[in-house]
Design a protein around this motif. Structure first.
Motif, PDB file in Angstrom:
ATOM      1  N   ALA A   1      14.012  46.029  20.600  1.00  0.00           N
ATOM      2  CA  ALA A   1      12.994  45.122  20.080  1.00  0.00           C
ATOM      3  C   ALA A   1      13.236  44.906  18.587  1.00  0.00           C
ATOM      4  O   ALA A   1      13.844  45.719  17.911  1.00  0.00           O
ATOM      5  CB  ALA A   1      11.602  45.694  20.318  1.00  0.00           C
TER       6      ALA A   1
ATOM      7  N   PRO B   1       9.000  40.121  12.014  1.00  0.00           N
ATOM      8  CA  PRO B   1       9.424  38.728  12.228  1.00  0.00           C
ATOM      9  C   PRO B   1       9.528  37.887  10.957  1.00  0.00           C
ATOM     10  O   PRO B   1      10.452  37.097  10.827  1.00  0.00           O
ATOM     11  CB  PRO B   1       8.365  38.157  13.170  1.00  0.00           C
ATOM     12  CG  PRO B   1       7.793  39.335  13.856  1.00  0.00           C
ATOM     13  CD  PRO B   1       7.869  40.464  12.877  1.00  0.00           C
TER      14      PRO B   1
ATOM     15  N   ALA C   1      17.785  39.192  25.005  1.00  0.00           N
ATOM     16  CA  ALA C   1      17.245  37.900  25.445  1.00  0.00           C
ATOM     17  C   ALA C   1      17.729  36.777  24.534  1.00  0.00           C
ATOM     18  O   ALA C   1      18.064  35.679  25.002  1.00  0.00           O
ATOM     19  CB  ALA C   1      15.722  37.946  25.479  1.00  0.00           C
ATOM     20  N   VAL C   2      17.777  37.047  23.227  1.00  0.00           N
ATOM     21  CA  VAL C   2      18.293  36.056  22.283  1.00  0.00           C
ATOM     22  C   VAL C   2      19.732  35.706  22.639  1.00  0.00           C
ATOM     23  O   VAL C   2      20.121  34.536  22.656  1.00  0.00           O
ATOM     24  CB  VAL C   2      18.188  36.572  20.824  1.00  0.00           C
ATOM     25  CG1 VAL C   2      18.933  35.650  19.864  1.00  0.00           C
ATOM     26  CG2 VAL C   2      16.731  36.704  20.414  1.00  0.00           C
TER      27      VAL C   2
ATOM     28  N   LEU D   1      12.654  32.734  17.798  1.00  0.00           N
ATOM     29  CA  LEU D   1      12.008  33.831  18.532  1.00  0.00           C
ATOM     30  C   LEU D   1      12.256  35.156  17.802  1.00  0.00           C
ATOM     31  O   LEU D   1      12.951  36.028  18.325  1.00  0.00           O
ATOM     32  CB  LEU D   1      12.574  33.896  19.960  1.00  0.00           C
ATOM     33  CG  LEU D   1      12.522  32.611  20.778  1.00  0.00           C
ATOM     34  CD1 LEU D   1      13.342  32.738  22.045  1.00  0.00           C
ATOM     35  CD2 LEU D   1      11.075  32.263  21.099  1.00  0.00           C
TER      36      LEU D   1
ATOM     37  N   CYS E   1      11.743  38.584  19.606  1.00  0.00           N
ATOM     38  CA  CYS E   1      12.341  38.692  20.944  1.00  0.00           C
ATOM     39  C   CYS E   1      13.448  39.746  20.956  1.00  0.00           C
ATOM     40  O   CYS E   1      14.129  39.971  19.951  1.00  0.00           O
ATOM     41  CB  CYS E   1      12.906  37.324  21.322  1.00  0.00           C
ATOM     42  SG  CYS E   1      13.259  37.121  23.056  1.00  0.00           S
ATOM     43  N   ARG E   2      13.653  40.362  22.094  1.00  0.00           N
ATOM     44  CA  ARG E   2      14.739  41.336  22.239  1.00  0.00           C
ATOM     45  C   ARG E   2      16.083  40.660  21.974  1.00  0.00           C
ATOM     46  O   ARG E   2      16.293  39.521  22.351  1.00  0.00           O
ATOM     47  CB  ARG E   2      14.745  41.923  23.637  1.00  0.00           C
ATOM     48  CG  ARG E   2      13.546  42.770  23.956  1.00  0.00           C
ATOM     49  CD  ARG E   2      13.667  43.324  25.379  1.00  0.00           C
ATOM     50  NE  ARG E   2      12.561  44.173  25.696  1.00  0.00           N
ATOM     51  CZ  ARG E   2      12.507  45.462  25.393  1.00  0.00           C
ATOM     52  NH1 ARG E   2      13.504  46.036  24.766  1.00  0.00           N
ATOM     53  NH2 ARG E   2      11.458  46.186  25.711  1.00  0.00           N
ATOM     54  N   ARG E   3      16.967  41.400  21.355  1.00  0.00           N
ATOM     55  CA  ARG E   3      18.296  40.856  21.038  1.00  0.00           C
ATOM     56  C   ARG E   3      19.042  40.426  22.301  1.00  0.00           C
ATOM     57  O   ARG E   3      19.749  39.429  22.297  1.00  0.00           O
ATOM     58  CB  ARG E   3      19.115  41.889  20.277  1.00  0.00           C
ATOM     59  CG  ARG E   3      18.674  42.044  18.857  1.00  0.00           C
ATOM     60  CD  ARG E   3      19.411  43.165  18.142  1.00  0.00           C
ATOM     61  NE  ARG E   3      18.777  43.385  16.864  1.00  0.00           N
ATOM     62  CZ  ARG E   3      17.692  44.120  16.696  1.00  0.00           C
ATOM     63  NH1 ARG E   3      17.136  44.738  17.700  1.00  0.00           N
ATOM     64  NH2 ARG E   3      17.161  44.238  15.490  1.00  0.00           N
TER      65      ARG E   3
ATOM     66  N   ALA F   1      17.343  33.321  17.387  1.00  0.00           N
ATOM     67  CA  ALA F   1      16.656  34.484  16.819  1.00  0.00           C
ATOM     68  C   ALA F   1      15.607  34.047  15.799  1.00  0.00           C
ATOM     69  O   ALA F   1      14.535  34.659  15.698  1.00  0.00           O
ATOM     70  CB  ALA F   1      17.668  35.430  16.183  1.00  0.00           C
TER      71      ALA F   1
END
Length: 135
Positions: free
Chosen positions: A5, A9, A66-67, A59, A62-64, A56
Protein backbone atom coordinates in the motif's frame (compact mmCIF):
# COMPACT_ATOMS: atom_id res chain seq x y z
CA UNK A 1 -1.85 -1.54 5.72
CA UNK A 2 0.39 -3.92 3.76
CA UNK A 3 3.84 -3.04 2.50
CA UNK A 4 2.36 -2.82 -1.02
CA UNK A 5 0.00 0.00 0.00
CA UNK A 6 1.10 3.57 -0.63
CA UNK A 7 0.94 6.11 2.23
CA UNK A 8 0.95 9.92 1.94
CA UNK A 9 -1.07 10.61 -1.25
CA UNK A 10 -0.42 14.38 -1.26
CA UNK A 11 3.36 14.10 -0.98
CA UNK A 12 3.36 11.20 -3.42
CA UNK A 13 1.51 13.28 -6.00
CA UNK A 14 4.08 16.06 -5.79
CA UNK A 15 6.92 13.60 -6.35
CA UNK A 16 5.01 11.90 -9.17
CA UNK A 17 4.33 15.23 -10.91
CA UNK A 18 8.03 16.03 -10.88
CA UNK A 19 8.84 12.54 -12.14
CA UNK A 20 6.31 12.92 -14.96
CA UNK A 21 7.94 16.15 -16.14
CA UNK A 22 11.42 14.62 -15.94
CA UNK A 23 10.28 11.49 -17.78
CA UNK A 24 8.72 13.54 -20.59
CA UNK A 25 11.92 15.59 -20.88
CA UNK A 26 14.13 12.52 -21.02
CA UNK A 27 11.73 10.87 -23.46
CA UNK A 28 11.81 13.85 -25.81
CA UNK A 29 15.59 13.96 -25.59
CA UNK A 30 15.83 10.25 -26.43
CA UNK A 31 13.35 10.71 -29.29
CA UNK A 32 15.46 13.50 -30.72
CA UNK A 33 19.00 12.24 -30.05
CA UNK A 34 19.10 8.44 -29.93
CA UNK A 35 18.79 6.93 -33.41
CA UNK A 36 17.25 3.70 -34.65
CA UNK A 37 16.05 0.71 -32.70
CA UNK A 38 17.80 1.66 -29.47
CA UNK A 39 16.07 5.02 -29.42
CA UNK A 40 12.75 3.42 -30.29
CA UNK A 41 13.03 0.83 -27.51
CA UNK A 42 14.23 3.39 -24.95
CA UNK A 43 11.42 5.74 -25.94
CA UNK A 44 8.82 2.99 -25.59
CA UNK A 45 10.17 2.00 -22.17
CA UNK A 46 10.06 5.65 -21.04
CA UNK A 47 6.51 5.91 -22.39
CA UNK A 48 5.53 2.97 -20.15
CA UNK A 49 7.29 4.57 -17.18
CA UNK A 50 5.36 7.79 -17.82
CA UNK A 51 2.06 5.90 -17.98
CA UNK A 52 2.91 4.19 -14.67
CA UNK A 53 3.72 7.58 -13.10
CA UNK A 54 0.48 9.13 -14.42
CA UNK A 55 -1.66 6.24 -13.19
CA UNK A 56 0.05 6.44 -9.78
CA UNK A 57 -0.60 10.21 -9.78
CA UNK A 58 -4.30 9.69 -10.50
CA UNK A 59 -4.56 6.88 -7.92
CA UNK A 60 -1.95 7.88 -5.29
CA UNK A 61 -3.24 5.54 -2.57
CA UNK A 62 -3.60 2.52 -4.82
CA UNK A 63 -1.43 -0.57 -4.44
CA UNK A 64 1.64 -0.54 -6.65
CA UNK A 65 0.66 -3.86 -8.18
CA UNK A 66 -2.71 -2.42 -9.26
CA UNK A 67 -1.01 0.69 -10.66
CA UNK A 68 1.31 -1.56 -12.68
CA UNK A 69 -1.58 -3.61 -14.08
CA UNK A 70 -3.55 -0.50 -15.06
CA UNK A 71 -0.48 1.17 -16.59
CA UNK A 72 0.35 -1.90 -18.65
CA UNK A 73 -3.29 -2.19 -19.78
CA UNK A 74 -3.26 1.46 -20.92
CA UNK A 75 -0.03 0.90 -22.86
CA UNK A 76 -1.43 -2.20 -24.56
CA UNK A 77 -4.70 -0.42 -25.35
CA UNK A 78 -2.80 2.44 -27.01
CA UNK A 79 -0.69 -0.04 -28.99
CA UNK A 80 -3.77 -1.96 -30.13
CA UNK A 81 -5.50 1.32 -31.03
CA UNK A 82 -2.72 1.83 -33.58
CA UNK A 83 -4.20 -1.08 -35.56
CA UNK A 84 -7.13 1.20 -36.47
CA UNK A 85 -4.85 3.59 -38.35
CA UNK A 86 -6.37 6.58 -36.56
CA UNK A 87 -3.28 7.52 -34.54
CA UNK A 88 -1.21 7.65 -37.72
CA UNK A 89 -3.86 9.77 -39.44
CA UNK A 90 -4.19 12.12 -36.46
CA UNK A 91 -0.41 12.30 -36.10
CA UNK A 92 -0.08 13.38 -39.73
CA UNK A 93 -2.46 16.25 -39.02
CA UNK A 94 -0.93 17.16 -35.63
CA UNK A 95 2.53 15.62 -35.04
CA UNK A 96 2.52 15.77 -31.20
CA UNK A 97 -0.32 13.23 -31.24
CA UNK A 98 2.16 10.78 -32.73
CA UNK A 99 4.29 11.09 -29.58
CA UNK A 100 1.30 10.19 -27.41
CA UNK A 101 -0.50 7.58 -29.53
CA UNK A 102 2.30 6.31 -31.76
CA UNK A 103 1.86 5.63 -35.43
CA UNK A 104 1.93 1.92 -36.18
CA UNK A 105 1.41 -1.32 -34.32
CA UNK A 106 4.52 -3.24 -33.29
CA UNK A 107 4.09 -6.33 -31.10
CA UNK A 108 7.60 -5.82 -29.72
CA UNK A 109 6.39 -2.62 -28.09
CA UNK A 110 4.12 -4.62 -25.81
CA UNK A 111 7.14 -6.47 -24.41
CA UNK A 112 9.02 -3.20 -23.97
CA UNK A 113 6.00 -1.70 -22.18
CA UNK A 114 5.94 -4.67 -19.82
CA UNK A 115 9.61 -4.08 -19.03
CA UNK A 116 9.14 -0.35 -18.55
CA UNK A 117 6.15 -0.79 -16.24
CA UNK A 118 7.98 -3.50 -14.29
CA UNK A 119 11.06 -1.29 -13.90
CA UNK A 120 8.94 1.65 -12.72
CA UNK A 121 7.04 -0.53 -10.29
CA UNK A 122 10.22 -2.05 -8.88
CA UNK A 123 11.82 1.38 -8.50
CA UNK A 124 8.69 2.69 -6.80
CA UNK A 125 8.69 -0.27 -4.42
CA UNK A 126 12.42 0.13 -3.67
CA UNK A 127 12.02 3.83 -2.88
CA UNK A 128 9.05 3.16 -0.60
CA UNK A 129 10.90 0.35 1.14
CA UNK A 130 13.99 2.48 1.72
CA UNK A 131 11.81 5.24 3.17
CA UNK A 132 10.06 2.84 5.52
CA UNK A 133 13.34 1.41 6.82
CA UNK A 134 14.96 4.85 7.10
CA UNK A 135 12.08 6.34 9.08
Amino acid sequence: MTTDAVPGPRRRRIVLAVLAVVTVGVGLLVHRVVPGEIGDIAGDALYAVLVFVLVAFILPGCRRSAVAVVAFAVCVAVELFQLTGLPQEWGAAFPPIGLVLGSGFDARDILVYAGGVAAASLADHAVARSRSTAG
